[in-house]
Design an enzyme around this catalytic site. Sequence first.
Site, mmCIF file in Angstrom:
data_model
loop_
_atom_site.group_PDB
_atom_site.id
_atom_site.type_symbol
_atom_site.label_atom_id
_atom_site.label_comp_id
_atom_site.label_asym_id
_atom_site.label_seq_id
_atom_site.Cartn_x
_atom_site.Cartn_y
_atom_site.Cartn_z
ATOM 1 C CG ASP A 1 -1.064 4.596 -2.636
ATOM 2 O OD1 ASP A 1 -0.570 5.104 -1.613
ATOM 3 O OD2 ASP A 1 -0.494 3.691 -3.281
ATOM 4 C CB CYS B 1 -0.795 0.397 -3.282
ATOM 5 S SG CYS B 1 0.068 -1.116 -3.735
ATOM 6 C CD GLU C 1 3.322 4.062 -5.173
ATOM 7 O OE1 GLU C 1 2.408 3.427 -5.695
ATOM 8 O OE2 GLU C 1 4.485 3.643 -5.067
ATOM 9 C CG ASP C 2 3.387 3.214 0.385
ATOM 10 O OD1 ASP C 2 2.434 3.090 -0.398
ATOM 11 O OD2 ASP C 2 4.263 2.354 0.518
#
Length: 548
Positions: free
Chosen positions: A259, A55, A16-17
């Site tokens: 993502d 996201c 993520e991120d």
Amino acid sequence: MDSVENRPNIIWLVAEDLSPRFAAYGDSLAHTPNIDQLTKNGIVYENAFTVSGVCAPSRSSMISGMYPTSIGTQHMRQKSGVIDIPGFPKYNAVPPPEVKAFPEILRKNGYWTASYKKLDYQFGEPFTIWDEVSAYPSWRNRSEADKERPFFIYYTFEITHEINIWPDSTKNRFFDEFEIKRPNLTPDVRKRPTFNEENSVNPEAVVVPPFLPDTHTSRSHIARLYDNVSRMDVQIGEVLNNLKEDGLLENTIVMFMSDHGDCLPRSKRWIYDSGIKVPLIVHYPKKYLPKNREQPSRDKNLYSFVDLAPTVLELAGIEVPQWIQGKSMVTELVQTPRNYVYAARDRMDNRYDIRRAVRDKNYKYIKNFTPEVPYSQEITFLNQMPLMVEIKRMEKLGKLNQDQSYWLNEPKPSEELYNLNEDPFELKNLASNPNYIKELERFGNALEDWQNTYGDLKDVPEVEQAEQMWPGGVQPKTEVGKIIFKNDSILLECETDGATIAYRTNDTKRWLIYDGPVSKTALQKIEIKTVRYGYEESEPILHEIPSN
């Protein structure tokens, strides 16, 4: 389509991120021996981009192969989030009836599928997509009857999420202030996974991007980001070791990605490269390596994350539906590479800002449809970050330079153009330079062609979009399926356009996707349930099978 036994298992390892902060991309501060090993034996994609810097819209494109701006999943967030956002419609997007998540198509064609429990697609959580959803998905959780099926698993690693760049003191204050129930938090948010502390990154070793102030807070945040990457690598190592233990490495394609870009200010939620350029590393077992590829290798062509869905379907030996907007990275984009990739920003939490981006290998073009709206806005979640608090304080004191301050409060120009070779951080806007008139025209035409080809809901106010999808703010419900007995077969129907019909027979637990007549032979009962994406699923109906 090949027989089930000959098709590969496929695993997605999704951070993520996170921007490309790995040795494969020239950044070796994080300790990532497992990802490095994938790199040494796989294909490194140097120009992979998400369609959004945040996201949920991005994940909707990853799972569907569709641009969020064309199917109504472009606003962040549409249903519910950690922080309540009053005054905005709460709804699931209802994509066109033909649109399906690719794991559902995999299931329809014999795969077993599983996902980490973050199902962030903006069109709800259709039960037909996954066989298993849990905090710890694994092929080991398959029933005996399903162990002969190939599997697809979507892992998500939340340790690199924005909230984990905050110090623990900030996280705990946030949980208390906003009354967040800690038992409902995901494991990586409740407690950071362990790693070898000897591999911690010294804040003095990090590089601070020029759009952020070079302060202790900046450096500590970025160092924590690297440490979280190292923690994630330990988790990825566990997955890879389990594959090895179970003798599955030679049967499993492994794809590592994120993502969207970094969780730093002016990265996440933005459509500059800091928000949309991402790592993508793919390792193929020898027998599944496409004939036109080599390992190890590097690929410099442009790829969009709408291309992931058709790529997986092709690797699984399944015909790619015509409605999918992405293109296969295995064949079509190797033969005819992309000239451009596209990205969008719409509502972020409680702030609207309509922006569209077009990028080729050398330039980034951005069209700002609401130039009067300042670049950065008062987004509650972002404002919890100590670095963002510090940036705003320094801005008030006049302690930021132009590169560090312009994106805070200033209105935007209607167009932006950046030479990425000379200006990789996208700080020197060339749109008003008369020497670039032809480039502006070229990118403007490319944006218009993309919008005309795929559609763009930017001109439909969100309240109207929500009303069209959930009239009166009420979620539509999928009609109950119908059963038709015809000779020795069972036919299933649903009057809701675009509904997926699922069924299970006798006392089995696994829902099957209906794809044609079902034989009555040896059946005592059949249970039916239906769902259209964005709708509430129907009630299950159990039918006893009449004896002949």
